[in-house]
Scaffold this active site. Structure first.
Site, PDB file in Angstrom:
ATOM      1  N   GLU A   1       0.838  -1.206   0.000  1.00 11.92           N
ATOM      2  CA  GLU A   1       0.000   0.000   0.000  1.00 11.92           C
ATOM      3  C   GLU A   1       0.872   1.255   0.000  1.00 11.92           C
ATOM      4  OE1 GLU A   1      -2.743  -0.930  -1.072  1.00 11.92           O
ATOM      5  OE2 GLU A   1      -4.020   0.172   0.306  1.00 11.92           O
TER       6      GLU A   1
ATOM      7  N   THR B   1      -5.523   7.598  -4.948  1.00 11.44           N
ATOM      8  CA  THR B   1      -5.530   7.706  -3.481  1.00 11.44           C
ATOM      9  C   THR B   1      -4.475   8.695  -2.996  1.00 11.44           C
ATOM     10  OG1 THR B   1      -6.348   5.464  -3.271  1.00 11.44           O
ATOM     11  CG2 THR B   1      -5.243   6.370  -1.355  1.00 11.44           C
TER      12      THR B   1
END
Ligand code: HSE
Length: 331
Positions: free
Chosen positions: A152, A205
């Protein structure tokens, strides 16, 4: 140890002997809805569809190759040093002293990238679950979480766990603490349905995190933690009304909703059509609604999709219950 508390992240592995090569496995890992409106970075749940698939084969030559990526429109790196799946798998192999292993990876993206549905998490978790299973590592799957979080960090600059944890464990997950990592699985009402609409606009994101306010007011913090506590209580109490009235976000949604076409109109429509709650999935642009039944969820996705079509915006829709299984071997 409490059953729902995932601890002992460093359980020792019981590994199969080195493979002569040729074994392969096909793994699915689910999409996830992070934040669940009021729980920025601390709450998430998994859904049955969409999800990503990884086919991993043992080879005779140590090291990782990526032979195929589909469904990404050429956007993801084939270089194993730059792809989040191979990098996370390599970290895992290093941690167990198995850099002698040779692997080839095929990644099949079954969901849009930059959708707010935990696209990179699903791929990374599928890869980590594949290698753990191929090696016969019987340790608690929780040991994979830090490697998935590394993925991530690589994908969006921040190692949040609210997509990777539900993708890995299934169900509803609370990240009670990041340092030290303390992840708690939460119950949920069996009859909760999720309607997801992905408007075809790109919201990376990384950028959606940069626009969030860095400081918040005490009165907003009070509202927010009341809502988080209310949502978690509703999950434990099977109280869908309490879940619905707690899913309000005064911190992040007011800013991020600007990136989503007609967000407030879509919310009004979803609530009028019978949604229990409505909000942004992860960092967006996907939005989701909880409903009490499949029919209402389907009606909401149809009407919102029609609304977006009228605005000349394409969309994908999904209707699902909450996925309690997490990743699974499909071949
Ligand atoms: N909690 C993360 C965020 C999830 O909102 O940035 C990203 O999918």
């Amino acid at each position: 140890m409490e059953d729902n508390k995932i601890q002992e992240l460093n359980t020792s592995p019981q590994l199969a002997p080195p493979s002569a090569g040729g074994e392969s496995i096909h793994v699915f890992a689910p999409a996830t809805v992070a934040n669940v409106v009021c729980g920025f970075d601390v709450l998430g749940f998994a859904v049955n569809e969409p999800g990503d698939e990884v086919i991993m084969r043992m080879t005779n030559k140590p090291g990782i190759t990526i032979s195929k990526i589909t469904g990404d429109d050429g956007r993801l790196p084939m270089d194993p040093a730059k792809n989040t799946v191979s990098v996370s798998v390599l970290h895992y192999l290093q941690s167990i002293g198995r850099t002698d292993v040779g692997l080839d990876i095929e990644l099949h993206k079954k969901m849009p990238i930059g959708s707010g549905l935990g696209s990179s998490s699903a791929s990374t978790v599928a890869g980590l679950f594949a290698i753990k299973t191929l090696l016969g590592d019987t340790a608690d799957p929780a040991k994979l979480l830090p490697f998935a979080m590394k993925g991530e960090e690589m994908a969006c600059g921040h190692g949040h766990a609210d997509n990777v944890a539900p993708a890995l464990f299934g169900g509803f997950v609370l990240i009670r603490s990041y340092e030290p990592l303390d992840v708690v699985r939460l119950p949920h009402p069996a009859g909760l349905w999720c309607a997801i609409v992905f408007p075809d606009v790109d919201v990376p994101t990384r950028e959606a995190r940069q626009i969030i306010r860095k400081n918040i007011q005490m009165k907003d913090a009070v509202t927010q933690w009341g809502n988080i506590a209310g949502l978690v209580s509703g999950l434990f109490m099977n109280d869908i009304d309490l879940i619905g009235r707690s899913m309000k976000d005064v911190l992040v949604e007011p800013v991020r909703s600007m990136l989503i076409p007609d967000f407030y109109k879509m919310r009004e429509m979803a609530l009028e059509l019978g949604a229990v709650s409505f909000g942004i999935s992860g960092s967006g642009p996907s939005v989701f609604a909880f409903t009490r039944d499949e029919e209402t969820a389907k009606r909401i996705t149809q009407k919102l999709q029609q609304h977006l079509t009228n605005l000349k915006i394409g969309s994908n829709t999904y209707v699902s219950t909450i996925n309690d299984a997490g990743p699974k071997v499909i071949g």
